[in-house]
Design an enzyme around this catalytic site. Sequence first.
Site, PDB file in Angstrom:
ATOM      1  N   CYS A 118       0.817  -1.228   0.000  1.00  0.00           N
ATOM      2  CA  CYS A 118       0.000   0.000   0.000  1.00  0.00           C
ATOM      3  C   CYS A 118       0.845   1.270   0.000  1.00  0.00           C
ATOM      4  CB  CYS A 118      -0.925  -0.008   1.200  1.00  0.00           C
ATOM      5  SG  CYS A 118      -1.906  -1.497   1.269  1.00  0.00           S
ATOM      6  N   HIS A 257      -2.901   6.612   3.797  1.00  0.00           N
ATOM      7  CA  HIS A 257      -3.387   5.364   3.196  1.00  0.00           C
ATOM      8  C   HIS A 257      -4.690   4.972   3.889  1.00  0.00           C
ATOM      9  CE1 HIS A 257      -3.884   1.403   1.809  1.00  0.00           C
ATOM     10  NE2 HIS A 257      -3.435   0.811   2.905  1.00  0.00           N
ATOM     11  N   ASN A 287      -9.919  -0.669   1.641  1.00  0.00           N
ATOM     12  CA  ASN A 287      -8.485  -0.518   1.418  1.00  0.00           C
ATOM     13  C   ASN A 287      -8.170  -0.977  -0.011  1.00  0.00           C
ATOM     14  OD1 ASN A 287      -5.722  -0.842   1.286  1.00  0.00           O
ATOM     15  ND2 ASN A 287      -5.518  -1.895   3.253  1.00  0.00           N
TER      16      ASN A 287
HETATM   17  N1  ACO Z   1     -16.392  -9.893  11.405  1.00  0.00           N
HETATM   18  C1  ACO Z   1     -16.673 -10.227  12.664  1.00  0.00           C
HETATM   19  N2  ACO Z   1     -15.709 -10.538  13.561  1.00  0.00           N
HETATM   20  C2  ACO Z   1     -14.432 -10.517  13.150  1.00  0.00           C
HETATM   21  C3  ACO Z   1     -14.091 -10.165  11.836  1.00  0.00           C
HETATM   22  C4  ACO Z   1     -15.126  -9.856  10.952  1.00  0.00           C
HETATM   23  N3  ACO Z   1     -14.903  -9.490   9.663  1.00  0.00           N
HETATM   24  N4  ACO Z   1     -12.743 -10.216  11.721  1.00  0.00           N
HETATM   25  C5  ACO Z   1     -12.248 -10.576  12.919  1.00  0.00           C
HETATM   26  N5  ACO Z   1     -13.278 -10.769  13.782  1.00  0.00           N
HETATM   27  C6  ACO Z   1     -13.225 -11.156  15.193  1.00  0.00           C
HETATM   28  C7  ACO Z   1     -11.978 -11.949  15.521  1.00  0.00           C
HETATM   29  O1  ACO Z   1     -12.163 -13.316  15.232  1.00  0.00           O
HETATM   30  C8  ACO Z   1     -11.842 -11.685  17.003  1.00  0.00           C
HETATM   31  O2  ACO Z   1     -12.725 -12.536  17.695  1.00  0.00           O
HETATM   32  P1  ACO Z   1     -12.270 -13.220  19.073  1.00  0.00           P
HETATM   33  O3  ACO Z   1     -12.040 -12.061  20.018  1.00  0.00           O
HETATM   34  O4  ACO Z   1     -13.446 -14.074  19.410  1.00  0.00           O
HETATM   35  O5  ACO Z   1     -11.019 -13.968  18.760  1.00  0.00           O
HETATM   36  C9  ACO Z   1     -12.375 -10.249  17.170  1.00  0.00           C
HETATM   37  O6  ACO Z   1     -13.154  -9.994  15.980  1.00  0.00           O
HETATM   38  C10 ACO Z   1     -11.298  -9.211  17.285  1.00  0.00           C
HETATM   39  O7  ACO Z   1     -10.319  -9.447  16.282  1.00  0.00           O
HETATM   40  P2  ACO Z   1      -9.057  -8.537  16.127  1.00  0.00           P
HETATM   41  O8  ACO Z   1      -8.205  -9.059  14.997  1.00  0.00           O
HETATM   42  O9  ACO Z   1      -8.414  -8.327  17.447  1.00  0.00           O
HETATM   43  O10 ACO Z   1      -9.756  -7.168  15.667  1.00  0.00           O
HETATM   44  P3  ACO Z   1      -9.122  -5.763  15.509  1.00  0.00           P
HETATM   45  O11 ACO Z   1      -9.918  -4.803  16.259  1.00  0.00           O
HETATM   46  O12 ACO Z   1      -7.626  -5.783  15.709  1.00  0.00           O
HETATM   47  O13 ACO Z   1      -9.366  -5.440  13.960  1.00  0.00           O
HETATM   48  C11 ACO Z   1      -8.369  -5.453  11.809  1.00  0.00           C
HETATM   49  C12 ACO Z   1      -8.849  -6.309  12.966  1.00  0.00           C
HETATM   50  C13 ACO Z   1      -9.523  -4.640  11.272  1.00  0.00           C
HETATM   51  C14 ACO Z   1      -7.815  -6.383  10.737  1.00  0.00           C
HETATM   52  C15 ACO Z   1      -7.252  -4.491  12.325  1.00  0.00           C
HETATM   53  O14 ACO Z   1      -6.292  -5.207  13.046  1.00  0.00           O
HETATM   54  C16 ACO Z   1      -6.566  -3.756  11.193  1.00  0.00           C
HETATM   55  O15 ACO Z   1      -7.148  -2.926  10.522  1.00  0.00           O
HETATM   56  N6  ACO Z   1      -5.259  -4.018  10.971  1.00  0.00           N
HETATM   57  C17 ACO Z   1      -4.496  -3.353   9.928  1.00  0.00           C
HETATM   58  C18 ACO Z   1      -4.700  -4.081   8.646  1.00  0.00           C
HETATM   59  C19 ACO Z   1      -4.155  -3.332   7.488  1.00  0.00           C
HETATM   60  O16 ACO Z   1      -4.078  -2.130   7.489  1.00  0.00           O
HETATM   61  N7  ACO Z   1      -3.799  -4.071   6.434  1.00  0.00           N
HETATM   62  C20 ACO Z   1      -3.437  -3.519   5.209  1.00  0.00           C
HETATM   63  C21 ACO Z   1      -2.006  -3.186   5.096  1.00  0.00           C
HETATM   64  S1  ACO Z   1      -1.656  -2.357   3.648  1.00  0.00           S
HETATM   65  C22 ACO Z   1      -1.106  -3.405   2.361  1.00  0.00           C
HETATM   66  O17 ACO Z   1       0.058  -3.431   2.015  1.00  0.00           O
HETATM   67  C23 ACO Z   1      -2.087  -4.220   1.606  1.00  0.00           C
END
Ligand code: ACO
Length: 334
Positions: A118, A257, A287
Site C-alpha cells: 500500500c 493510506h 483498502n
Molecule cells: N467480522 C466479525 N468478527 C471478526 C471479523 C469480521 N470481519 N474479523 C475478525 N473478527 C473477530 C476476531 O475473530 C476476534 O474474535 P475473538 O475475540 O473471538 O477472537 C475479534 O473480531 C477481534 O479481532 P481482532 O483481529 O483483534 O480485531 P481488531 O480490532 O484488531 O481489527 C483489523 C482487525 C480490522 C484487521 C485491524 O487489526 C486492522 O485494521 N489491521 C491493519 C490491517 C491493514 O491495514 N492491512 C493492510 C495493510 S496495507 C497493504 O500493504 C495491503
Amino acid sequence: MIHGKARNVIITGTGHAVPTRVLSNFDLEKMVDTSDEWIRTRTGILRRRVADEHTATSDLAAQAGRLALKDAGVSPEELDLIIVATITPDMLFPSTSCLVQKNLEAWGAACYDLSAGCSGLIYGLDMAVHSIASGAYQRALVIGADCISKVLNFQDRSTCVLFGDGAGACLLEAADQAGVLASRLGADGRGWDKLLLRGGGSRHPASPATLAAGWHYIEMCGNDVFKFAVRIMVEASLQVLADAGLQPEDIDLFIPHQANIRIIESAAQRLNLTEDQVYVNLDEYGNTSAASIGIALDEAVRSGRIKGGDRVLLVGFGAGLTWGAMIIEWVEKA
Ligand code: ACO
C-alpha cells in the site's frame, strides 16, 4: 527543493478508476460470518468496489492513467516513463506497466512495476520525482493499482472485509515552481511475514499443494500491522515535515493510506491534525492497496479540497513492511 534534486517536479494531472460493482457490508454478511456493525465500527468501511472476472489490474491502471494524461493535457507519445505500483499484477511477467503502455499506446516510455504494497504509489512518485529531477526523464506516469479481491479468501472474515479494487494515477513533469517539497521512503523486511501472498513465486511455485494450502490468498497479522501502521504513519510524517521545515498546522490536507479509520484517527490525533485537515474515503472503497492514496488525491483535487498553494501530506504503509511520506505544494494548472 528536496535533497539531491536538481529540478523541481510537479503533479500536472491526476485520475482514478474503480470497478462499477459495489460489494456492501450487508452483501458480505451473506457470504461470511461477519456483520455490517463489526466492519463499520472496527474499520470504518461501508462498501468497496470489486472487479468482475474480465477485469484485471492493468485495465483499471490504464483507465486511471488515461484520465491523468487528459487532465494534464499530455498525449501518451509524450511519456517517457510509466511506473505501476501493484501487488496484484495481471501475471508474474511481463510487467503490468508494459500492458498499460500497450493499452495507452505510449510507445516512447520505459516501463517497470514496483512492489511496495500500500506504500506503492508514494514509492512510485518518489522514483519518478528523482528520475525527472535528475534530467534523465521529462514526463512520468505513476499509477498505483490493485485488484486485491482476486487474491482474497472470501471465507476468511479477517481479510475479505477490508479490501477493494481500484487505480489512482499521477502525471509528473519538471517545473519552475515548488511542487514536491520532501519525500521519504523506508522498509523493514523483518516484517515480511506480516502481510503476504505465499504461493506462486519461486519459493513456493504454484502446485496442487499450494492451492490446497490456500497460499494463493492474502495472509495477514492484522494486529501487528495495525500497531506498525500507527507508529510509522506518525514517524514518517514527522520526518518529512522536518525535512520541509514545516509543522503539522502548515498542512492543508493530510491524505493517509485508507486502511482503517482507527489507524487514521490515531495518527491524526498524534500529529495534532484537525478533522478538516484529514481526507477519508475508505467508507466508500475500503483498502484499495497501492491505489488508495491516488484515488483520494484525485478526488480531493477534482472536488476542490486541494487548491493551488495548498500543502498536501501523503503517507502510506504496507506489505514488506514498507512506508513512505511526501509533502507536495500544489501547483494549479495554468
Ligand atoms: N467480522 C466479525 N468478527 C471478526 C471479523 C469480521 N470481519 N474479523 C475478525 N473478527 C473477530 C476476531 O475473530 C476476534 O474474535 P475473538 O475475540 O473471538 O477472537 C475479534 O473480531 C477481534 O479481532 P481482532 O483481529 O483483534 O480485531 P481488531 O480490532 O484488531 O481489527 C483489523 C482487525 C480490522 C484487521 C485491524 O487489526 C486492522 O485494521 N489491521 C491493519 C490491517 C491493514 O491495514 N492491512 C493492510 C495493510 S496495507 C497493504 O500493504 C495491503
